[in-house]
Design a protein around this motif. Structure first.
Motif, mmCIF file in Angstrom:
data_model
loop_
_atom_site.group_PDB
_atom_site.id
_atom_site.type_symbol
_atom_site.label_atom_id
_atom_site.label_comp_id
_atom_site.label_asym_id
_atom_site.label_seq_id
_atom_site.Cartn_x
_atom_site.Cartn_y
_atom_site.Cartn_z
ATOM 1 N N ASN A 125 47.372 -0.297 135.822
ATOM 2 C CA ASN A 125 46.669 0.912 135.399
ATOM 3 C C ASN A 125 47.623 1.769 134.566
ATOM 4 N N ARG B 119 48.405 5.049 131.786
ATOM 5 C CA ARG B 119 48.012 6.349 131.257
ATOM 6 C C ARG B 119 49.175 6.957 130.492
ATOM 7 N N GLN C 253 40.824 4.248 124.249
ATOM 8 C CA GLN C 253 39.557 4.073 124.960
ATOM 9 C C GLN C 253 39.212 2.596 125.111
ATOM 10 N N LYS C 254 39.465 1.812 124.074
ATOM 11 C CA LYS C 254 39.174 0.375 124.128
ATOM 12 C C LYS C 254 40.097 -0.341 125.098
ATOM 13 N N GLN C 255 41.341 0.125 125.221
ATOM 14 C CA GLN C 255 42.303 -0.498 126.128
ATOM 15 C C GLN C 255 42.243 0.082 127.532
ATOM 16 N N ASN C 256 41.307 1.009 127.794
ATOM 17 C CA ASN C 256 41.173 1.663 129.103
ATOM 18 C C ASN C 256 42.454 2.403 129.486
ATOM 19 N N THR D 84 38.987 9.656 126.266
ATOM 20 C CA THR D 84 39.606 8.688 127.188
ATOM 21 C C THR D 84 39.469 9.089 128.652
ATOM 22 N N ASN D 85 38.673 10.122 128.947
ATOM 23 C CA ASN D 85 38.471 10.599 130.323
ATOM 24 C C ASN D 85 39.766 11.101 130.957
#
Length: 299
Positions: free
Chosen positions: A152, A154, A179-182, A204-205
């Motif tokens: 994960n 960020r 966004q595409k790569q989370n 991207t939240n």
């Protein structure tokens, strides 16, 4: 980028169900920032707060990973883990060796970045380029992770610079790539409101926070940005602000509310132009309004 030492993921137990969390911290170290020009010692306070935040992230879980970048007016570099292997870090006053390494390596490499560029410093920082480098680093880690492992990722941007509309396209590219790569992008604004970076957080939240008091930077970092995104939903965080989704025109690099959009390449202009300066498409001039004939008077 190729000289950056990657964490040794091959030694991680792939049978473990624990997820690994990676945080890439981007520190805006540009001396041209207004807050640093007024009070140069603020940078030392920000660096100490970020190091404490980074060590807190590593302390949460042994599998957690960390990377720190310094963003300047002309370059962006990784200051942790940095280039080459560091084997001369020893324990100091009973401190955990990893925490000591983060502090020493970060401050040492940051000092090199600040002293290397002694030329005229501009107020604009290359934040979009730093986010792009962080995304490349994350993509590289994703490719080298063990099969079945979950990483994960960020990005946390800590900056006091103003929002630069000249980097609008670069910002939009990195935001939608993240966004595409989370990859979640968080922004901690130290001096003034940043509308473009706020858009990236919303896309991207991530979380956007304008720090009310710089003296409490560490408290805000630990309270708002230390928890993982799934945990944030259970916490009482500062209320989100209304997102300013104004776009920057391609001609004057200024944020506008109403403009003209090219139907071919979607470039935005604040004034009508018969030729698109981006894709060179020629448009027809708008027709003049038709003049109604005057009615003849009946005799």
């Amino acid at each position: 980028m190729n000289n950056i030492v990657l964490p040794d993921e091959t030694q991680t137990d792939s049978s473990s169900d624990d997820e690994t969390s990676l945080v890439v911290v981007i520190l805006d170290s540009n001396p041209g920032q207004k807050m640093l020009r007024d009070s140069p010692h603020v940078l030392t306070h920000c660096v100490d707060s970020i190091i404490a935040f980074a060590n807190s992230h590593l302390m949460q879980k042994a599998q957690n990973k960390l990377a720190i970048m310094a963003c300047h007016s002309k370059t962006s570099q990784f200051i942790y883990p940095g280039q080459g292997k560091h084997t001369d870090v020893r324990q100091v006053d009973g401190q955990y060796e990893v925490f000591t390494a983060v502090e020493k390596i970060t401050k040492k490499n940051l000092a090199k970045v600040l002293t290397a560029d002694s030329s005229t410093v501009t107020k604009e920082s290359l934040l979009a380029g730093a986010i792009a480098m962080a995304l490349c680093y994350i993509s590289r880690l994703q490719r080298t992770k063990p099969p079945g492992a979950t990483l994960n990722c960020r990005i946390l941007v800590v900056t006091g610079s103003s929002c630069s509309a000249s980097q609008y396209m670069n910002y939009m590219n990195v935001f939608f790539t993240a966004q595409k790569q989370n990859v979640v992008i968080d922004v901690c604004a130290l001096d003034q409101h940043l509308s473009l970076l706020q858009q990236g957080c919303d896309i991207t939240n991530g979380l956007y926070l304008k720090v009310p008091q710089l003296q409490g930077l560490l408290q805000y970092l630990l309270w708002v940005f230390l928890p993982e995104p799934p945990i944030r939903e259970k916490l009482v965080l500062p209320p989100p602000l209304k997102v300013d989704y104004r776009a920057a025109c391609f001609c004057h690099r200024q944020l506008i509310e109403i403009g003209y959009v090219c139907s071919v390449c979607l470039s935005i202009f604040c004034r009508f132009s018969p030729i698109c300066t981006t894709c060179h498409t020629v448009f027809k001039m708008p027709a003049l309004p038709a003049v109604k004939p005057k009615k003849k008077k009946k005799i």
